[in-house]
Design a protein around this motif. Structure first.
Motif, PDB file in Angstrom:
ATOM      1  N   SER A  34       0.827  -1.204   0.000  1.00 29.19           N
ATOM      2  CA  SER A  34       0.000   0.000   0.000  1.00 29.19           C
ATOM      3  C   SER A  34       0.864   1.257   0.000  1.00 29.19           C
ATOM      4  N   ALA A  35       1.972   1.206   0.742  1.00 24.98           N
ATOM      5  CA  ALA A  35       2.874   2.360   0.773  1.00 24.98           C
ATOM      6  C   ALA A  35       3.530   2.568  -0.590  1.00 24.98           C
ATOM      7  N   THR A  36       3.867   1.468  -1.258  1.00 24.74           N
ATOM      8  CA  THR A  36       4.464   1.567  -2.594  1.00 24.74           C
ATOM      9  C   THR A  36       3.450   2.114  -3.588  1.00 24.74           C
ATOM     10  N   SER A  37       2.219   1.656  -3.499  1.00 27.02           N
ATOM     11  CA  SER A  37       1.159   2.161  -4.388  1.00 27.02           C
ATOM     12  C   SER A  37       0.932   3.653  -4.145  1.00 27.02           C
ATOM     13  N   ALA A  38       0.976   4.055  -2.875  1.00 26.37           N
ATOM     14  CA  ALA A  38       0.798   5.471  -2.557  1.00 26.37           C
ATOM     15  C   ALA A  38       1.945   6.305  -3.136  1.00 26.37           C
ATOM     16  N   ALA A  39       3.170   5.761  -3.062  1.00 23.47           N
ATOM     17  CA  ALA A  39       4.321   6.472  -3.631  1.00 23.47           C
ATOM     18  C   ALA A  39       4.183   6.594  -5.143  1.00 23.47           C
ATOM     19  N   LEU A  40       3.709   5.527  -5.797  1.00 23.66           N
ATOM     20  CA  LEU A  40       3.492   5.575  -7.241  1.00 23.66           C
ATOM     21  C   LEU A  40       2.456   6.634  -7.588  1.00 23.66           C
ATOM     22  N   ALA A  41       1.393   6.743  -6.783  1.00 19.52           N
ATOM     23  CA  ALA A  41       0.363   7.748  -7.026  1.00 19.52           C
ATOM     24  C   ALA A  41       0.946   9.155  -6.929  1.00 19.52           C
ATOM     25  N   ARG A  42       1.830   9.372  -5.947  1.00 17.88           N
ATOM     26  CA  ARG A  42       2.468  10.686  -5.794  1.00 17.88           C
ATOM     27  C   ARG A  42       3.395  10.976  -6.973  1.00 17.88           C
ATOM     28  N   LEU A  43       4.092   9.973  -7.442  1.00 20.97           N
ATOM     29  CA  LEU A  43       4.978  10.154  -8.599  1.00 20.97           C
ATOM     30  C   LEU A  43       4.170  10.481  -9.847  1.00 20.97           C
ATOM     31  N   ARG A  44       3.062   9.788 -10.023  1.00 25.34           N
ATOM     32  CA  ARG A  44       2.196  10.066 -11.178  1.00 25.34           C
ATOM     33  C   ARG A  44       1.668  11.490 -11.123  1.00 25.34           C
ATOM     34  N   ASP A  45       1.315  11.929  -9.929  1.00 24.50           N
ATOM     35  CA  ASP A  45       0.798  13.284  -9.770  1.00 24.50           C
ATOM     36  C   ASP A  45       1.874  14.319 -10.071  1.00 24.50           C
ATOM     37  N   TYR A  46       3.100  14.066  -9.595  1.00 26.43           N
ATOM     38  CA  TYR A  46       4.183  15.029  -9.813  1.00 26.43           C
ATOM     39  C   TYR A  46       4.533  15.156 -11.292  1.00 26.43           C
ATOM     40  N   PHE A  47       4.669  13.999 -11.980  1.00 27.39           N
ATOM     41  CA  PHE A  47       5.080  14.025 -13.381  1.00 27.39           C
ATOM     42  C   PHE A  47       3.910  14.237 -14.336  1.00 27.39           C
ATOM     43  N   GLY A  48       2.687  14.128 -13.843  1.00 28.40           N
ATOM     44  CA  GLY A  48       1.541  14.271 -14.726  1.00 28.40           C
ATOM     45  C   GLY A  48       1.504  13.201 -15.789  1.00 28.40           C
ATOM     46  N   ASP A  49       1.909  11.980 -15.390  1.00 27.06           N
ATOM     47  CA  ASP A  49       2.029  10.870 -16.337  1.00 27.06           C
ATOM     48  C   ASP A  49       1.740   9.578 -15.594  1.00 27.06           C
ATOM     49  N   SER A  50       1.171   8.587 -16.294  1.00 31.85           N
ATOM     50  CA  SER A  50       0.847   7.312 -15.656  1.00 31.85           C
ATOM     51  C   SER A  50       2.084   6.525 -15.253  1.00 31.85           C
TER      52      SER A  50
END
Length: 321
Positions: A35-51
């Motif tokens: 869950s923590a890894t998924s949350a980090a991926l979500a933050r990365l997607r938000d920062y880069f504006g990319d999936s």
């Protein structure tokens, strides 16, 4: 810690996600929950504006932006790790550090074994993790899984990193002494008539050596056995009519221990040039530089010793009686 609104802790997560392309495996490597890894991926997607990663069938594939991030992210992390490991001064006798080295058993036999013996007295705390050259050696090197790589020049040229030649060798042919007892030399016809043991150090290298013959002679060797290391070559030709083509330095050592006979190769072939390659980020690392110099010093001493032996042999041959 943040840099230009980016949480630097996410850089480590991003690197592992880009390599694994799987949230579960990335979480296992990072030793954090899924869950923590998924949350980090979500933050990365938000920062880069990319999936960054998208589902394609049963696999996750990287987006074009994610693919373009792989090299710079890995390079940034490796430089950071190198900076942390650096010290203002370097004392070989007091160092406690491990370097991973990828090289063939040929290089271990003719060069690295001597280096390891020298380190036992000059830098006892420096540990070398010497590994057989992996099939994906270039990829493994770029991932930072290898601190020092020693490979033939033609493969080193594909890497845009500092490199230097450590030795040069020529090819010879080895046969069982009994099978070759009536042979004064090895002709090209004999070479193609007999079966061969092929030393394969990865699919790409094996293919390159086998295909080398076809455009020049219109014939292929009849390979009857393949192996991924040089050290067992004598065991595979003893008691047979087979030939193994390998490098002279190691072959001459083997000829002193096994009932084999060596012949000059019945064809012209470019000499082997082994090159030492290291990452750009390790170029100024004092401990790594000292290790490189130690390897080059051993290679240089062996080269001078071989030249002296060759001169003495010529003088003995030329002497009357």
């Amino acid at each position: 810690m943040r840099l230009d609104r980016f949480d630097l802790n996410l850089l480590v997560v991003l690197d592992v996600l880009l390599e694994e392309r799987n949230v579960t495996r990335a979480a296992e490597r990072l030793h954090i929950g899924q869950s923590a890894t998924s949350a980090a991926l979500a933050r990365l997607r938000d920062y880069f504006g990319d999936s960054l990663m998208v589902q394609v069938g049963r696999r996750m594939e990287l987006t074009p932006l994610a693919q373009s991030l792989m090299a710079p992210v890995r390079d940034a992390l490796m430089r950071a790790r190198s900076a942390i490991a650096m010290r203002p001064t370097f004392e070989p006798a007091s160092i406690g550090r491990t370097f991973s080295v990828a090289a063939s058993d040929y290089m271990l036999d003719v060069l690295l074994a001597r280096v390891v013996r020298d380190l036992a007295s000059s830098a006892p705390g420096m540990r070398l993790d010497i590994r057989r050259t992996p099939h994906d050696v270039l990829e493994a090197f770029e991932r930072g899984a290898v601190d020092l790589l020693i490979i033939p020049e033609q493969y080193a040229g594909k890497l845009q990193h500092p490199q230097v030649q450590v030795l040069e060798d020529e090819h010879v042919c080895m046969m069982c002494a009994d099978a070759a007892k009536d042979m004064a030399d090895l002709t090209l016809d004999h070479y193609f008539e007999r079966g061969h043991v092929s030393i394969r150090l990865g699919d790409e290298r094996s293919l390159a050596f086998e295909e080398w013959f076809l455009p020049r002679y219109g014939r292929q060797r009849r390979v009857e056995c393949t192996v991924d290391q040089f050290s067992v070559a004598p065991l595979l030709v003893i008691g047979t009519d087979r030939i193994v083509t390998m490098h002279r330095r190691m072959a001459e050592e083997m000829a002193q221990r096994f009932p084999v006979k060596l012949f000059n190769a019945p064809f012209e072939m470019q000499p082997l040039k082994e090159v030492m390659v290291w990452h750009r980020y390790l170029d100024e690392d004092l401990a790594h530089r000292w290790l490189r110099d130690a390897i080059l010093s051993v290679a240089d001493r062996q080269h001078h010793s071989e030249r002296l032996s060759a001169i003495c042999h010529q003088e003995d041959t030329a002497s009357p009686g």
